[in-house]
Scaffold this motif. Structure first.
Motif, PDB file in Angstrom:
ATOM      1  N   ARG A 248     -19.928   4.928 -22.372  1.00 47.56           N
ATOM      2  CA  ARG A 248     -19.832   6.252 -22.979  1.00 47.56           C
ATOM      3  C   ARG A 248     -20.031   7.350 -21.937  1.00 47.56           C
ATOM      4  O   ARG A 248     -19.297   8.354 -21.929  1.00 47.56           O
ATOM      5  CB  ARG A 248     -20.881   6.375 -24.083  1.00 47.56           C
ATOM      6  CG  ARG A 248     -20.814   7.678 -24.876  1.00 47.56           C
ATOM      7  CD  ARG A 248     -22.025   7.798 -25.758  1.00 47.56           C
ATOM      8  NE  ARG A 248     -23.232   7.963 -24.948  1.00 47.56           N
ATOM      9  CZ  ARG A 248     -24.457   7.783 -25.419  1.00 47.56           C
ATOM     10  NH1 ARG A 248     -24.651   7.398 -26.667  1.00 47.56           N
ATOM     11  NH2 ARG A 248     -25.497   7.962 -24.632  1.00 47.56           N
ATOM     12  N   GLU A 249     -20.991   7.160 -21.043  1.00 44.75           N
ATOM     13  CA  GLU A 249     -21.223   8.168 -20.005  1.00 44.75           C
ATOM     14  C   GLU A 249     -20.034   8.272 -19.065  1.00 44.75           C
ATOM     15  O   GLU A 249     -19.654   9.383 -18.668  1.00 44.75           O
ATOM     16  CB  GLU A 249     -22.492   7.818 -19.228  1.00 44.75           C
ATOM     17  CG  GLU A 249     -23.769   7.952 -20.054  1.00 44.75           C
ATOM     18  CD  GLU A 249     -24.995   7.498 -19.280  1.00 44.75           C
ATOM     19  OE1 GLU A 249     -24.808   6.935 -18.169  1.00 44.75           O
ATOM     20  OE2 GLU A 249     -26.119   7.703 -19.770  1.00 44.75           O
ATOM     21  N   ARG A 250     -19.432   7.131 -18.714  1.00 49.93           N
ATOM     22  CA  ARG A 250     -18.253   7.189 -17.844  1.00 49.93           C
ATOM     23  C   ARG A 250     -17.084   7.896 -18.520  1.00 49.93           C
ATOM     24  O   ARG A 250     -16.394   8.713 -17.897  1.00 49.93           O
ATOM     25  CB  ARG A 250     -17.846   5.767 -17.441  1.00 49.93           C
ATOM     26  CG  ARG A 250     -18.760   5.124 -16.402  1.00 49.93           C
ATOM     27  CD  ARG A 250     -18.112   3.903 -15.793  1.00 49.93           C
ATOM     28  NE  ARG A 250     -17.834   2.884 -16.790  1.00 49.93           N
ATOM     29  CZ  ARG A 250     -18.655   1.878 -17.098  1.00 49.93           C
ATOM     30  NH1 ARG A 250     -19.826   1.788 -16.478  1.00 49.93           N
ATOM     31  NH2 ARG A 250     -18.336   0.989 -18.000  1.00 49.93           N
ATOM     32  N   GLU A 252     -17.232  10.130 -21.018  1.00 46.15           N
ATOM     33  CA  GLU A 252     -17.532  11.559 -21.153  1.00 46.15           C
ATOM     34  C   GLU A 252     -17.405  12.275 -19.805  1.00 46.15           C
ATOM     35  O   GLU A 252     -16.878  13.393 -19.738  1.00 46.15           O
ATOM     36  CB  GLU A 252     -18.943  11.738 -21.717  1.00 46.15           C
ATOM     37  CG  GLU A 252     -19.071  11.312 -23.172  1.00 46.15           C
ATOM     38  CD  GLU A 252     -20.496  11.435 -23.668  1.00 46.15           C
ATOM     39  OE1 GLU A 252     -21.404  11.593 -22.807  1.00 46.15           O
ATOM     40  OE2 GLU A 252     -20.704  11.387 -24.900  1.00 46.15           O
ATOM     41  N   ARG A 253     -17.888  11.618 -18.744  1.00 47.79           N
ATOM     42  CA  ARG A 253     -17.775  12.227 -17.422  1.00 47.79           C
ATOM     43  C   ARG A 253     -16.309  12.357 -16.997  1.00 47.79           C
ATOM     44  O   ARG A 253     -15.902  13.380 -16.436  1.00 47.79           O
ATOM     45  CB  ARG A 253     -18.564  11.395 -16.409  1.00 47.79           C
ATOM     46  CG  ARG A 253     -18.648  12.032 -15.021  1.00 47.79           C
ATOM     47  CD  ARG A 253     -19.734  11.361 -14.188  1.00 47.79           C
ATOM     48  NE  ARG A 253     -19.550   9.925 -14.128  1.00 47.79           N
ATOM     49  CZ  ARG A 253     -20.361   9.044 -14.699  1.00 47.79           C
ATOM     50  NH1 ARG A 253     -21.412   9.463 -15.393  1.00 47.79           N
ATOM     51  NH2 ARG A 253     -20.148   7.741 -14.592  1.00 47.79           N
ATOM     52  N   GLN A 254     -15.515  11.352 -17.298  1.00 44.79           N
ATOM     53  CA  GLN A 254     -14.103  11.410 -16.954  1.00 44.79           C
ATOM     54  C   GLN A 254     -13.395  12.508 -17.740  1.00 44.79           C
ATOM     55  O   GLN A 254     -12.555  13.244 -17.193  1.00 44.79           O
ATOM     56  CB  GLN A 254     -13.439  10.057 -17.231  1.00 44.79           C
ATOM     57  CG  GLN A 254     -11.963  10.002 -16.864  1.00 44.79           C
ATOM     58  CD  GLN A 254     -11.355   8.653 -17.186  1.00 44.79           C
ATOM     59  OE1 GLN A 254     -11.999   7.800 -17.773  1.00 44.79           O
ATOM     60  NE2 GLN A 254     -10.106   8.471 -16.799  1.00 44.79           N
ATOM     61  N   GLU A 256     -14.772  15.215 -19.028  1.00 42.52           N
ATOM     62  CA  GLU A 256     -15.214  16.518 -18.518  1.00 42.52           C
ATOM     63  C   GLU A 256     -14.523  16.857 -17.199  1.00 42.52           C
ATOM     64  O   GLU A 256     -14.092  18.000 -16.992  1.00 42.52           O
ATOM     65  CB  GLU A 256     -16.736  16.501 -18.330  1.00 42.52           C
ATOM     66  CG  GLU A 256     -17.512  16.453 -19.637  1.00 42.52           C
ATOM     67  CD  GLU A 256     -18.998  16.317 -19.403  1.00 42.52           C
ATOM     68  OE1 GLU A 256     -19.394  16.244 -18.211  1.00 42.52           O
ATOM     69  OE2 GLU A 256     -19.760  16.287 -20.389  1.00 42.52           O
ATOM     70  N   GLN A 257     -14.399  15.854 -16.314  1.00 39.50           N
ATOM     71  CA  GLN A 257     -13.732  16.109 -15.046  1.00 39.50           C
ATOM     72  C   GLN A 257     -12.256  16.441 -15.257  1.00 39.50           C
ATOM     73  O   GLN A 257     -11.716  17.354 -14.622  1.00 39.50           O
ATOM     74  CB  GLN A 257     -13.872  14.884 -14.135  1.00 39.50           C
ATOM     75  CG  GLN A 257     -15.295  14.652 -13.646  1.00 39.50           C
ATOM     76  CD  GLN A 257     -15.426  13.367 -12.849  1.00 39.50           C
ATOM     77  OE1 GLN A 257     -14.483  12.579 -12.772  1.00 39.50           O
ATOM     78  NE2 GLN A 257     -16.602  13.139 -12.273  1.00 39.50           N
TER      79      GLN A 257
END
Length: 460
Positions: A248-250, A252-254, A256-257
């Protein structure tokens, strides 16, 4: 029964077909939840084991002990009969009655000129009645009548002798293993205690899996996961929960980027387009530059639309949206353009979504209908699990071969429709993106009104 009849009528049908049908039927009958299946895995073997043990106990121990006790009582009665026939005097009979009571535990009486009562109906399941009758038939071989029914502590036996009736009362415990129920009670009671302990243990093991499933479902709907979610339970469940958090963090980070990068590119391109517009304005009136100016305006509209969408996706949280208020607003917009919009709502009117994004989703589909059709009907239905919104218009529709392509960014149906100045080719792409971010989808089909049917289906 029809499936078995068809199998008998068709001998050439392979036997694997019947096995597959039986396996599918069995899968449909079994519970689908992990908790219920785990309980079934524990309870079924325990029930089978208890059934086998109870059958063996009843067949071997209970029946054997009852047979030996009944045989012993029958031998005592046969001995009393032999003594009575050997010493037929009344004084001797009284002596036999006294000896039978004190030494054999039998209450004996002799009735002269008596008759046996009418045979009583045999009980459906009575080991004592069956075994005792067999023993009397084998050892004594005289007409008899027995009464083993009821809750009495005694068993009554009457045997016809020469001109008299011998009446015997024996303790039920002398001829019957009466303490068998204690074993059954201990077995059933212990099993219930074990099942309760297993149920409580399984609940503790299943709860972290359900928590992980709810967190994954919330993330799939585009909602924030539960704040109290943390990997718990067995090592395998903890590893799965930790893997989900990292995934999930990956993601969301992707996202956002990607959003930040495309927003930055759009912002830079908007700056360049602004310079283009300024240079075109300084160039003065020139028919050859009008087309270029229109292209710049279209690009500016596309960038503004995408930036607004990206900004809304990045900032908006879950909230409540009133469907009736949204449809009333769309209905007024249609009326201003001289077109018709009707709607119907079944179920709750307030839904839990990202309000601005969902309003944009509905607005994009409605604006497409307003651009190419004269009439639009909206049917919204909210059930326990799904929200379904159906748009039916009377426009030209979309050919089947293009229904997947129209969801691609910047795809335009140039040959099928006249281009509208405000169209960007992002409307349906944004609509499907919003629906999928809610865990649902947008689908296209033929409308009963002759145009296009667009269906939004998202979980609630």
């Amino acid at each position: 029964m029809a499936i078995f009849d068809s199998l008998r009528r068709d001998p050439d049908r392979p036997p694997q077909f019947g096995l597959r049908w039986m396996s599918r039927w069995l899968r449909r009958q079994l519970p689908t939840g992990l908790y219920a299946r785990s309980l079934l895995i524990i309870i079924l073997p325990m029930l089978i084991l208890q059934t086998v043990l109870a059958f063996l106990f009843m067949e071997r121990h209970w029946q054997m002990v009852t047979q030996r006790l009944s045989s012993a009582v029958t031998r005592d009665i046969a001995a009393v009969i032999d003594l009575i026939e050997t010493y037929p005097s009344a004084q001797d009979n009284a002596t036999m009655v006294r000896i039978a009571r004190h030494r054999l535990g039998l209450t004996v009486s002799v009735e002269t000129n008596g008759e046996l009562p009418a045979p009583r109906p045999k009980p459906f399941f009575s080991i004592l009645d069956q075994i005792l009758s067999d023993q009397i038939t084998q050892q004594i071989r005289r007409p008899f009548w027995i009464d083993t029914l009821g809750d009495s502590k005694f068993v009554e036996i009457r045997i016809r002798l020469d001109g008299k009736i011998l009446r015997i009362f024996a303790n039920r415990s002398q001829a019957y293993a009466s303490n068998t129920h204690i074993f059954l009670l201990w077995m059933v009671g212990t099993s219930l205690v074990l099942i309760i302990i297993s149920t409580l243990f399984l609940r503790g093991q299943i709860r972290p899996i359900l928590s992980l499933a709810r967190a994954a479902e919330s993330f799939g709907k585009g909602q924030k996961p539960p704040e109290d979610f943390s990997p718990r339970g067995a090592d395998e469940v903890r590893r799965a929960g930790l893997a989900f958090i990292l995934m999930r963090e990956r993601i969301e980070r992707q996202m956002e980027q990607r959003t930040a990068m495309l927003t930055g590119v759009s912002h830079d391109l908007r700056t360049i387009l602004t310079r283009f517009k300024l240079q075109l304005a300084l160039a003065g009136d020139n028919p050859e530059l009008d087309a270029l100016g229109q292209d710049v305006e279209d690009m500016q509209t596309m960038l503004e639309g995408y930036m607004a969408f990206a900004r809304g996706e990045a900032e908006e949280d879950l909230g409540t949206l009133d469907l009736r208020a949204l449809f009333d607003k769309l209905q007024n917009d249609f009326a201003l353009h001289g077109k018709s919009l009707t709607y119907a709502i079944q179920g709750e009117e307030e839904i839990s979504v990202r309000p601005n994004a969902f309003a944009r989703l509905v607005g994009n589909l409605a604006s497409n209908a307003m651009r190419y059709a004269n009439r639009l009907e909206i049917d919204a239905r909210q059930s326990a699990k799904w929200l379904t919104v159906v748009f039916d218009d009377d426009g030209p529709g979309i050919a089947r071969e293009f229904r997947d392509d129209v969801f691609k960014p910047f795809f335009r149906l140039d040959e099928a429709r006249n281009l509208d100045a405000s169209g960007t080719g992002l409307g349906l792409a944004i609509a499907r993106d919003i629906a999928r971010s809610h865990g649902g989808n947008v689908m296209l089909a033929d409308s009963p009104l002759g145009g296009l049917r667009a269906t939004i289906r998202i979980p609630v």
